[in-house]
Structures are given as structure tokens and as C-alpha cells.
Design an enzyme around this catalytic site. Structure first.
Site, PDB file in Angstrom:
ATOM      1  N   ALA A 186       0.873  -1.175   0.000  1.00  0.00           N
ATOM      2  CA  ALA A 186       0.000   0.000   0.000  1.00  0.00           C
ATOM      3  C   ALA A 186       0.911   1.226   0.000  1.00  0.00           C
ATOM      4  CB  ALA A 186      -0.867  -0.021   1.249  1.00  0.00           C
TER       5      ALA A 186
ATOM      6  N   GLY B 263       0.464  -4.914   0.993  1.00  0.00           N
ATOM      7  CA  GLY B 263      -0.754  -4.952   0.173  1.00  0.00           C
ATOM      8  C   GLY B 263      -0.536  -5.643  -1.168  1.00  0.00           C
TER       9      GLY B 263
ATOM     10  N   GLU C 166      -0.847  -9.219  -0.357  1.00  0.00           N
ATOM     11  CA  GLU C 166      -2.261  -9.436  -0.009  1.00  0.00           C
ATOM     12  C   GLU C 166      -3.130  -9.473  -1.266  1.00  0.00           C
ATOM     13  OE1 GLU C 166      -2.051  -6.197   2.894  1.00  0.00           O
ATOM     14  OE2 GLU C 166      -2.935  -7.544   4.365  1.00  0.00           O
TER      15      GLU C 166
ATOM     16  N   GLU D 161       4.596  -5.257   7.422  1.00  0.00           N
ATOM     17  CA  GLU D 161       3.869  -4.182   8.125  1.00  0.00           C
ATOM     18  C   GLU D 161       4.349  -3.935   9.548  1.00  0.00           C
ATOM     19  OE1 GLU D 161       2.498  -6.365   6.072  1.00  0.00           O
ATOM     20  OE2 GLU D 161       0.970  -5.397   4.841  1.00  0.00           O
TER      21      GLU D 161
HETATM   22  N1  COA Z   1       4.601   3.058  -0.647  1.00  0.00           N
HETATM   23  C1  COA Z   1       4.993   4.227  -1.197  1.00  0.00           C
HETATM   24  N2  COA Z   1       6.100   4.346  -1.946  1.00  0.00           N
HETATM   25  C2  COA Z   1       6.834   3.234  -2.145  1.00  0.00           C
HETATM   26  C3  COA Z   1       6.485   1.983  -1.602  1.00  0.00           C
HETATM   27  C4  COA Z   1       5.305   1.923  -0.821  1.00  0.00           C
HETATM   28  N3  COA Z   1       4.865   0.782  -0.280  1.00  0.00           N
HETATM   29  N4  COA Z   1       7.421   1.073  -1.953  1.00  0.00           N
HETATM   30  C5  COA Z   1       8.308   1.740  -2.715  1.00  0.00           C
HETATM   31  N5  COA Z   1       7.971   3.041  -2.834  1.00  0.00           N
HETATM   32  C6  COA Z   1       8.669   4.109  -3.561  1.00  0.00           C
HETATM   33  C7  COA Z   1       9.897   4.613  -2.789  1.00  0.00           C
HETATM   34  O1  COA Z   1       9.507   5.569  -1.815  1.00  0.00           O
HETATM   35  C8  COA Z   1      10.698   5.197  -3.932  1.00  0.00           C
HETATM   36  O2  COA Z   1      10.147   6.457  -4.283  1.00  0.00           O
HETATM   37  P1  COA Z   1      11.111   7.735  -4.550  1.00  0.00           P
HETATM   38  O3  COA Z   1      11.991   7.302  -5.702  1.00  0.00           O
HETATM   39  O4  COA Z   1      10.166   8.831  -4.899  1.00  0.00           O
HETATM   40  O5  COA Z   1      11.882   7.945  -3.303  1.00  0.00           O
HETATM   41  C9  COA Z   1      10.431   4.256  -5.077  1.00  0.00           C
HETATM   42  O6  COA Z   1       9.215   3.585  -4.772  1.00  0.00           O
HETATM   43  C10 COA Z   1      11.505   3.202  -5.269  1.00  0.00           C
HETATM   44  O7  COA Z   1      11.683   2.520  -4.049  1.00  0.00           O
HETATM   45  P2  COA Z   1      13.111   2.360  -3.322  1.00  0.00           P
HETATM   46  O8  COA Z   1      12.852   2.132  -1.866  1.00  0.00           O
HETATM   47  O9  COA Z   1      14.032   3.492  -3.693  1.00  0.00           O
HETATM   48  O10 COA Z   1      13.633   1.021  -4.015  1.00  0.00           O
HETATM   49  P3  COA Z   1      14.682  -0.031  -3.407  1.00  0.00           P
HETATM   50  O11 COA Z   1      15.019  -0.946  -4.528  1.00  0.00           O
HETATM   51  O12 COA Z   1      15.768   0.648  -2.688  1.00  0.00           O
HETATM   52  O13 COA Z   1      13.839  -0.858  -2.304  1.00  0.00           O
HETATM   53  C11 COA Z   1      11.901  -2.026  -1.460  1.00  0.00           C
HETATM   54  C12 COA Z   1      12.755  -1.667  -2.689  1.00  0.00           C
HETATM   55  C13 COA Z   1      10.660  -2.763  -1.962  1.00  0.00           C
HETATM   56  C14 COA Z   1      12.703  -2.960  -0.535  1.00  0.00           C
HETATM   57  C15 COA Z   1      11.510  -0.725  -0.693  1.00  0.00           C
HETATM   58  O14 COA Z   1      10.957   0.184  -1.621  1.00  0.00           O
HETATM   59  C16 COA Z   1      10.493  -0.942   0.394  1.00  0.00           C
HETATM   60  O15 COA Z   1      10.856  -1.447   1.469  1.00  0.00           O
HETATM   61  N6  COA Z   1       9.222  -0.552   0.167  1.00  0.00           N
HETATM   62  C17 COA Z   1       8.192  -0.591   1.154  1.00  0.00           C
HETATM   63  C18 COA Z   1       7.702  -2.008   1.356  1.00  0.00           C
HETATM   64  C19 COA Z   1       6.647  -2.069   2.441  1.00  0.00           C
HETATM   65  O16 COA Z   1       6.902  -1.835   3.604  1.00  0.00           O
HETATM   66  N7  COA Z   1       5.413  -2.382   2.035  1.00  0.00           N
HETATM   67  C20 COA Z   1       4.309  -2.535   2.933  1.00  0.00           C
HETATM   68  C21 COA Z   1       3.523  -1.307   3.005  1.00  0.00           C
HETATM   69  S1  COA Z   1       2.160  -1.515   4.112  1.00  0.00           S
END
Ligand code: COA
Length: 258
Positions: free
Chosen positions: A66, A112, A115, A135
Site C-alpha cells: 500500500a 498490500g 495481499e 507491516e
Molecule cells: N509506498 C509508497 N512508496 C513506495 C512503496 C510503498 N509501499 N514502496 C516503494 N515506494 C517508492 C519509494 O519511496 C521510492 O520512491 P522515490 O523514488 O520517490 O523515493 C520508489 O518507490 C523506489 O523505491 P526504493 O525504496 O528506492 O527502491 P529499493 O530498490 O531501494 O527498495 C523495497 C525496494 C521494496 C525494498 C523498498 O521500496 C520498500 O521497502 N518498500 C516498502 C515495502 C513495504 O513496507 N510495504 C508494505 C507497506 S504496508
């Protein structure tokens, strides 16, 4: 169909929906959830669509969760509403579609994203896919059905560990757990989805919808899935597809379902 965050194609009975926010790793913001609801409602009404495949754009993510930026400031009440609306509009809706839906997980499926994949009827993944429910690392719990569907799919102990540790698992581990059915190279992922879809399309879509309902009823509180099976089994006998399927078998020919 034109959308801000989705690409939709329909060809030979197969609808492919690609969640298209690659710069945000296809994170599910409000607009994307609303658009998914719109497209699923439309596809459910379109009798020419026999199978749906759901995937993410780019080579990095199916859906990374999400959109955290949209709910970081929410109150308890707003958080509760977010989960309720999302479950009703999208996650429960997808699970109960009468059209078969396959998640083709092409990268990160987190929060999400996992999910949503778990709401689909089954999942296939590319070798680079990574899956998790992170989460609790954000101070919250899965809110789009993750605490319910993950234990259904992989068992309580493994679900507890995945959710408590917030760890991601590899595609191979997901296959061993029963979370995904097949793992292939990224190039082979959509062709495999199409191949499975074409196998499904050979069968009676009326019978398949009845089977989806009976299987889903096994997991619904207060509903006896065996009774659903008996009713749906009986209903099949009055369908054109049943007449065609049984006649074709007895006449030693391939069935032509309507
Ligand atoms: N919500 C909002 N933005 C998200 C996102 C999320 N769940 N997951 C990734 N993004 C965005 C990042 O903020 C980034 O945006 P920016 O370039 O404007 O800063 C972009 O997507 C790329 O992500 P980034 O984190 O730079 O890539 P990465 O390869 O370093 O890491 C992940 C990849 C998936 C490990 C990392 O993005 C992450 O941990 N995301 C969140 C996962 C999460 O907790 N999901 C559950 C949400 S309830």
C-alpha cells in the site's frame, strides 16, 4: 479502457491487467485501488473474458505494498476505514470474482502487494520475486486480509514467522510453502500465465465459476462449503455446458462450450 495507473488488454478471452506505477514500485495508492475496482467490475460483467492475469509493470515489482505516503498521518479511525474500504472494494471482491484470476508475481510483492496476490485464485512467480508482509516493521499489521489469507495458504506457524519477522522470502521458498504454484524466469512468466489460461479456457466457465464459489465457501464463517458444493453440483446439471460436456465425451469429440 483508459486508466491513470493501469494497463488493460483483452485478447482471445484473456484480460491482462498491469499495475503501472513503476517509479513507485507499483505501490497501491487510492487511485490505483479505485481503478482496480472499476476494471474488475467491468471484467466480471464481460462474458467474453474467460481468465484474468494480474501483474506489475517493470522488472522490479509486482506491487511493493500500500502507498505508505498516503496513510502515514492517519488516525486510528481513518486506519480502520482504510482497511475496511480496501478489503470490500478490492481484496474480497477479487477473491470472489467468478472469472478465474491468476497473479503473475514479477518482482517484489510486499504488504498490500502480497495481499492482492493472495486474493487472486492462484499465483505464479518469476525467479526474482520476493514476497513478504513487512507491516510490523512500520508499526502496523497487515490490513488487507494478510493475517487471514497467509495462514490459509501456508499454515499458521509459517505465517506467524513471516509476519512477526517482516522477512521477505524468495520465489523458491514461496513455492515450497505453497504460496505460489510455479516459478519460472522473468521472460517465461507471462507466457506461462497465458498457457495456464488457455488450459482453463478449454473448460466450462459456468462450472469453473461454481467451483470457485464452492472452494471459497470452505473459508467463510458460518457457511458450509459441502452444502455449497452439493447445490452448485446440482445446478450444473441444468446448464447447457453440462449437456455439451457430457454429450461430447460420449460422442468422443471435444466439447464446444458456449
Ligand atoms: N509506498 C509508497 N512508496 C513506495 C512503496 C510503498 N509501499 N514502496 C516503494 N515506494 C517508492 C519509494 O519511496 C521510492 O520512491 P522515490 O523514488 O520517490 O523515493 C520508489 O518507490 C523506489 O523505491 P526504493 O525504496 O528506492 O527502491 P529499493 O530498490 O531501494 O527498495 C523495497 C525496494 C521494496 C525494498 C523498498 O521500496 C520498500 O521497502 N518498500 C516498502 C515495502 C513495504 O513496507 N510495504 C508494505 C507497506 S504496508
Amino acid at each position: 479502457m483508459n486508466f491513470e495507473n493501469l494497463l488493460v488488454t483483452i485478447e482471445n478471452g484473456l484480460a491482462t491487467i498491469t499495475i503501472n506505477r513503476p517509479k513507485k514500485l507499483n505501490a497501491l495508492n487510492k487511485v490505483t485501488i479505485e481503478e482496480l475496482n472499476t476494471v474488475f467490475e467491468a471484467l466480471e460483467d464481460d462474458t467474453s473474458v474467460k481468465v484474468i492475469v494480474l501483474t506489475g509493470s517493470g522488472d522490479k515489482a509486482f506491487v511493493a505494498g500500500a502507498d505508505i505516503s498516503e496513510f502515514a498521518h492517519f488516525s486510528a479511525e481513518e486506519g480502520g476505514r482504510l482497511a475496511k474500504n480496501g478489503q470490500e472494494m478490492l481484496f474480497d471482491f477479487v477473491e470472489n470474482l467468478s472469472t478465474p484470476i491468476i497473479a503473475a508475481i514479477n518482482g517484489f510483492a510486499l504488504g498490500g502487494g502480497l495481499e492482492l496476490a493472495m486474493s487472486c485464485h492462484f499465483r505464479i512467480a518469476s525467479e526474482n520475486a520476493k514476497m513478504g508482509l513487512p507491516e510490523v516493521s512500520l508499526g502496523v499489521i497487515p490490513g488487507y486480509g494478510g493475517t487471514q489469507r497467509l495462514p490459509q495458504l501456508i499454515g499458521k506457524g509459517r505465517a506467524m514467522e513471516m509476519i512477526m519477522s517482516a522477512n521477505m522470502i524468495s520465489a523458491e521458498d514461496a513455492k515450497e510453502y505453497g504460496l505460489v504454484n510455479h516459478v519460472v524466469s522473468p521472460e517465461e512468466l507471462l507466457p506461462l500465465a497465458e498457457k495456464i489460461a488457455s488450459r482453463i479456457m478449454r473448460n466450462s466457465s459456468v462450472a469453473i465459476s461454481a467451483a470457485i464459489k464452492a472452494i471459497n465457501d470452505n473459508f467463510k464463517d458460518g457457511i458450509n462449503g459441502f452444502e455449497t458444493e452439493i447445490n452448485e453440483f446440482g445446478n450444473c446439471f441444468s446448464t447447457q455446458d453440462f449437456k455439451e460436456g457430457t454429450s461430447a465425451f460420449l460422442e468422443k469429440r471435444k466439447p464446444k462450450f458456449s
